[in-house]
Each structure stands twice: as C-alpha cells, then as structure tokens.
Design a protein around this motif. Structure first.
Motif, short mmCIF file in Angstrom:
data_model
loop_
_atom_site.label_atom_id
_atom_site.label_comp_id
_atom_site.label_asym_id
_atom_site.label_seq_id
_atom_site.Cartn_x
_atom_site.Cartn_y
_atom_site.Cartn_z
N TYR A 39 -48.37 19.40 46.80
CA TYR A 39 -49.12 18.79 45.91
C TYR A 39 -48.39 17.63 45.25
O TYR A 39 -48.79 16.52 44.82
N LEU A 40 -47.12 17.88 44.53
CA LEU A 40 -46.49 17.20 43.92
C LEU A 40 -45.68 15.85 44.69
O LEU A 40 -45.95 14.95 44.41
N LEU A 41 -45.46 16.38 45.83
CA LEU A 41 -44.98 15.06 47.03
C LEU A 41 -46.26 13.96 47.26
O LEU A 41 -45.97 12.86 47.16
N ARG A 42 -47.54 14.66 47.40
CA ARG A 42 -48.63 13.96 47.50
C ARG A 42 -48.94 13.11 46.25
O ARG A 42 -49.16 11.84 46.20
N ALA A 43 -48.82 13.44 45.15
CA ALA A 43 -48.98 13.00 43.84
C ALA A 43 -47.85 11.78 43.65
O ALA A 43 -48.30 10.57 43.25
N LEU A 44 -46.74 12.02 44.02
CA LEU A 44 -45.41 11.02 44.12
C LEU A 44 -46.14 9.66 44.92
O LEU A 44 -46.22 8.67 44.55
N ILE A 45 -46.56 10.19 46.05
CA ILE A 45 -46.88 9.25 47.03
C ILE A 45 -48.08 8.25 46.58
O ILE A 45 -48.14 7.14 46.68
N ARG A 46 -49.17 9.03 46.15
CA ARG A 46 -50.28 8.13 45.33
C ARG A 46 -49.97 7.34 44.40
O ARG A 46 -50.74 6.31 44.08
N GLN A 47 -49.08 7.89 43.68
CA GLN A 47 -48.85 7.18 42.30
C GLN A 47 -48.10 5.72 42.75
O GLN A 47 -48.64 4.80 42.18
N ASP A 48 -47.37 5.77 43.66
CA ASP A 48 -46.50 4.60 43.96
C ASP A 48 -46.41 4.43 45.51
O ASP A 48 -45.42 4.70 46.09
N PRO A 49 -47.56 4.34 46.22
CA PRO A 49 -47.74 4.19 47.59
C PRO A 49 -46.81 3.23 48.29
O PRO A 49 -46.09 3.28 49.19
N LEU A 50 -46.63 1.76 47.53
CA LEU A 50 -45.74 0.87 47.90
C LEU A 50 -44.32 1.35 47.95
O LEU A 50 -43.60 1.01 48.82
N GLY A 51 -43.75 1.73 46.80
CA GLY A 51 -42.63 2.37 46.66
C GLY A 51 -42.30 3.45 47.63
O GLY A 51 -41.11 3.55 48.24
N SER A 52 -43.08 4.16 47.64
CA SER A 52 -42.89 5.44 48.94
C SER A 52 -42.88 4.96 50.32
O SER A 52 -41.95 5.26 51.09
N SER A 53 -43.75 3.82 50.66
CA SER A 53 -43.61 3.33 51.98
C SER A 53 -42.41 2.72 52.02
O SER A 53 -41.58 2.67 53.12
N LEU A 54 -41.86 1.82 51.22
CA LEU A 54 -40.70 0.84 51.26
C LEU A 54 -39.49 2.05 51.59
O LEU A 54 -38.50 1.91 52.27
N ALA A 55 -39.45 3.17 50.79
CA ALA A 55 -38.53 4.19 50.98
C ALA A 55 -38.40 4.82 52.24
O ALA A 55 -37.27 5.04 53.06
#
Length: 212
Positions: A87-103
């Motif tokens: 759940y925490l990983l999902r929350a991180l992704i959803r809060q910053d999908p652009l940064g997560s996708s770049l990483a």
C-alpha cells in the motif's frame, strides 16, 4: 498519527523515508495480524470484484494513514507488514507518478537484471503505466498468487532504486544548481532497496507457508 492529516493523505517531503526508516516494535500488535489475516482470507476465498476494487482504492478515499494505524508498526516480515509496504509503494507512485515513472524508466536503462520483466511494467513506462502497475500489483495480493505480487512490487522497487541512483549521479554532476538533490535521491534509492528486500523476504516466507 491520523489526527495529523487530512484525508486522503498526501506525503509531505521526507514522509516516505520516515515511514520506512522507523524501527519495528519488539512486540507485534495482535490486531494488525488479525485484521490482515481476516481481510486477506475473506477476499481471497470469495474475490468479489467490487470488494477488491474498494480495497485497492481504499486509501484514495480514506488516506494512507488509515492503513498505517493498523499495519505500519508490524514486523517487516509479517503479513500486515507486507500489506502495509505494498500500500505504501502504491501511495508513493500515485502521489508522484511522473517522478516514479522517470526513476523506473532510468532503472530499466541501467539495470542488467530481469527485475523489469518481473515487475511487469511496459517499457517505456509513463505515469499512467506505473499507476496502473501499482493497482495491478495490489489486485494480485487479493486475487492472484500472493508471492508473485510481492515479487513484482519488490522488482519495481529495485528497478526504481537503480534509476534513482543513476539520477543522483547526474544530479551530483550538476550539484551547483541544487547541492541537496543528490543526497535526497540517494536516500530514496536506499529506502526503496530496503523495501524491495523486505517484500522479497515476505514472498519467500509466503511460499513456505510461514508468513503470518
């Protein structure tokens, strides 16, 4: 902790690191284990699509802190600990999908492992794709092979960690612009590596019928 937030919760800077960096308590809460076991057992026995959807999107309405109250202090190598981390990983992704996708995208370019295949994200993976991946992984906990879902989450975290390390190197070369940026990216990479290791351990325990 819930009183400190408005729902749904958004992470202020550094909160992700704070959640993952906290020490697990010596004595686990029985409530955390009972609720995790009850929810998982009931939904996996009768995976009603509407119920699964509500669970996947539960934190979108109620905030990540509502889950944290139940499971964030459980051992990393436990059923509630595993659920909390996904759940925490999902929350991180959803809060910053652009940064997560770049990483993640940078990680696919510099990592020479099969992790990007295990994670199951398309390449290239943009913000929409990583959001969808996070939901699919969480779906898998309730309707698919639980250990595979954990392995996918771990693989995503490892690839993203590699990407953040590479981005930190780039930021270090341009540190005159923002001297704090390399350290911030490196800390995030280390936390994701820790998260990946914990999720992978949970997957191994589940396969041995030892995750409780």
């Amino acid at each position: 902790m819930a009183s400190d937030f408005h729902r749904p919760t958004r992470f202020p800077p550094g909160m992700f690191e704070g959640f993952l960096g906290g020490e697990d308590p010596a004595r686990l809460s029985r409530v955390a284990h009972d609720t995790a076991s009850a929810i998982l057992s009931r939904v996996r026995a009768d995976p009603d699509p509407d119920v699964v959807e509500r669970l996947v999107h539960y934190t979108d309405e109620h905030g990540i802190d509502s889950i944290a109250e139940l499971w964030s202090q459980a051992s990393a190598k436990s059923l509630p600990g595993a659920l909390w981390r996904v759940y925490l990983l999902r929350a991180l992704i959803r809060q910053d999908p652009l940064g997560s996708s770049l990483a993640f995208q940078r990680g696919t370019e510099v990592s020479h492992t099969i992790d990007q295949v295990v994670a199951g994200a398309p390449v290239p993976a943009g913000p929409d794709e990583v959001r969808e991946l996070a939901d699919r992984i969480l779906h898998g906990l309730f309707t698919g092979d639980f250990a595979v879902a954990l392995d996918r989450a771990a693989a995503f975290a490892r690839v993203s960690s590699s990407g953040l390390t590479s981005l930190a190197d780039d930021a270090d070369a341009a540190s005159a612009v923002n001297a704090a940026r390399p350290g911030e990216l490196t800390r995030r990479a280390l936390r994701l590596t820790q998260l990946a290791d914990e999720l992978a351990s949970c997957a191994r325990l589940w396969r041995r019928d030892s995750l409780d």
